[in-house]
Design a protein around this motif. Sequence first.
Motif, PDB file in Angstrom:
ATOM      1  N   THR A  81      32.531  44.876  55.967  1.00  0.00           N
ATOM      2  CA  THR A  81      32.952  46.275  56.044  1.00  0.00           C
ATOM      3  C   THR A  81      33.705  46.574  54.754  1.00  0.00           C
ATOM      4  N   ALA A  82      33.622  47.805  54.282  1.00  0.00           N
ATOM      5  CA  ALA A  82      34.269  48.154  53.015  1.00  0.00           C
ATOM      6  C   ALA A  82      35.763  47.861  53.070  1.00  0.00           C
ATOM      7  N   LEU A  83      36.274  47.188  52.045  1.00  0.00           N
ATOM      8  CA  LEU A  83      37.658  46.714  52.019  1.00  0.00           C
ATOM      9  C   LEU A  83      38.607  47.659  51.296  1.00  0.00           C
ATOM     10  N   GLU A  84      38.174  48.883  51.003  1.00  0.00           N
ATOM     11  CA  GLU A  84      38.916  49.821  50.158  1.00  0.00           C
ATOM     12  C   GLU A  84      38.885  49.295  48.714  1.00  0.00           C
ATOM     13  N   THR A  85      39.361  50.110  47.778  1.00  0.00           N
ATOM     14  CA  THR A  85      39.192  49.787  46.359  1.00  0.00           C
ATOM     15  C   THR A  85      39.913  48.508  45.951  1.00  0.00           C
ATOM     16  N   ALA A  86      41.219  48.428  46.205  1.00  0.00           N
ATOM     17  CA  ALA A  86      41.973  47.249  45.781  1.00  0.00           C
ATOM     18  C   ALA A  86      41.515  46.006  46.525  1.00  0.00           C
ATOM     19  N   GLY A  87      41.195  46.155  47.818  1.00  0.00           N
ATOM     20  CA  GLY A  87      40.705  45.019  48.583  1.00  0.00           C
ATOM     21  C   GLY A  87      39.381  44.505  48.057  1.00  0.00           C
ATOM     22  N   GLY A  88      38.502  45.425  47.668  1.00  0.00           N
ATOM     23  CA  GLY A  88      37.220  45.022  47.106  1.00  0.00           C
ATOM     24  C   GLY A  88      37.369  44.305  45.780  1.00  0.00           C
ATOM     25  N   ILE A  89      38.282  44.794  44.945  1.00  0.00           N
ATOM     26  CA  ILE A  89      38.526  44.133  43.655  1.00  0.00           C
ATOM     27  C   ILE A  89      39.102  42.742  43.883  1.00  0.00           C
ATOM     28  N   ALA A  90      40.080  42.631  44.785  1.00  0.00           N
ATOM     29  CA  ALA A  90      40.701  41.334  45.054  1.00  0.00           C
ATOM     30  C   ALA A  90      39.672  40.311  45.522  1.00  0.00           C
ATOM     31  N   ILE A 187      47.138  40.555  47.013  1.00  0.00           N
ATOM     32  CA  ILE A 187      46.174  40.901  48.059  1.00  0.00           C
ATOM     33  C   ILE A 187      45.329  39.678  48.391  1.00  0.00           C
ATOM     34  N   ARG A 188      45.306  39.309  49.639  1.00  0.00           N
ATOM     35  CA  ARG A 188      44.485  38.170  50.052  1.00  0.00           C
ATOM     36  C   ARG A 188      43.015  38.578  50.103  1.00  0.00           C
ATOM     37  N   PRO A 189      42.133  37.722  49.618  1.00  0.00           N
ATOM     38  CA  PRO A 189      40.699  38.040  49.691  1.00  0.00           C
ATOM     39  C   PRO A 189      40.279  38.344  51.123  1.00  0.00           C
ATOM     40  N   GLY A 190      39.603  39.469  51.298  1.00  0.00           N
ATOM     41  CA  GLY A 190      39.168  39.883  52.622  1.00  0.00           C
ATOM     42  C   GLY A 190      40.073  40.903  53.273  1.00  0.00           C
TER      43      GLY A 190
END
Length: 238
Positions: A81-90, A187-190
Amino acid sequence: MKAMLLAAGRGERMRPLTDTCPKPLLKVRGRPLIVWHILNLVKAGITEIVINHAHLGHMIVDTLGDGSQFGAKISYSAEETALETAGGIAKALPLLGSDPFIVVSADIYIPHFDFKECLNTLEDNDPWGNPLPEQERDIAWLYMVKNPGFHPTGDFALTLMGLSNEGSPRHTFANIGVYRPEMFSSIRPGDHAKLAPLMREFIDVGRIGGELYRGEWHNLGTPEQLNALNAPLNFVKG
């Protein structure tokens, strides 16, 4: 330098088009939005590209492949599921490496942006060539645009010292930035994480610079906006 194209969003406002096609694959002036970015990155000599995806992500992979058709090398960061911008980068940091990298939202249209301008935005030395302490180096460099009609109040103010959360005139973040990977170390991956709060945090301590981009820029949010940009007159001008 590597680049990351953000392509995991659902594109709710662009429905029903995005029910069957990921938003970055919608065509503007005869070419998918995300392909405009890939070609402009390659033109600037930036050929290693990471793309995250979630909604209908297999269609992005099937269309772009390994990037060789564009002269690029594409890696993918899949999100359930999309992790939002910072979550996706992390989550994608292992693919991006330890050096500063470019991040661009795949669903904006900015056909004439020269990505060569991004190559030396985050300097490790002061103007006299002396190494800067790590805590004084810019951790990000953001490109801003004049406020569009749908966002009249803007996001941040540009000052001689960098970006500010206060003051005026305010401008809108263009969804193009250069980042050091350590900006996302908390930010933890995921994890799901938005980018804006992280930006404000580092702006408050004076670690984000930026500049105003005055070229053509469109943040396409609705089918009506897409149709207007693809209208015959605009198509010829593009």
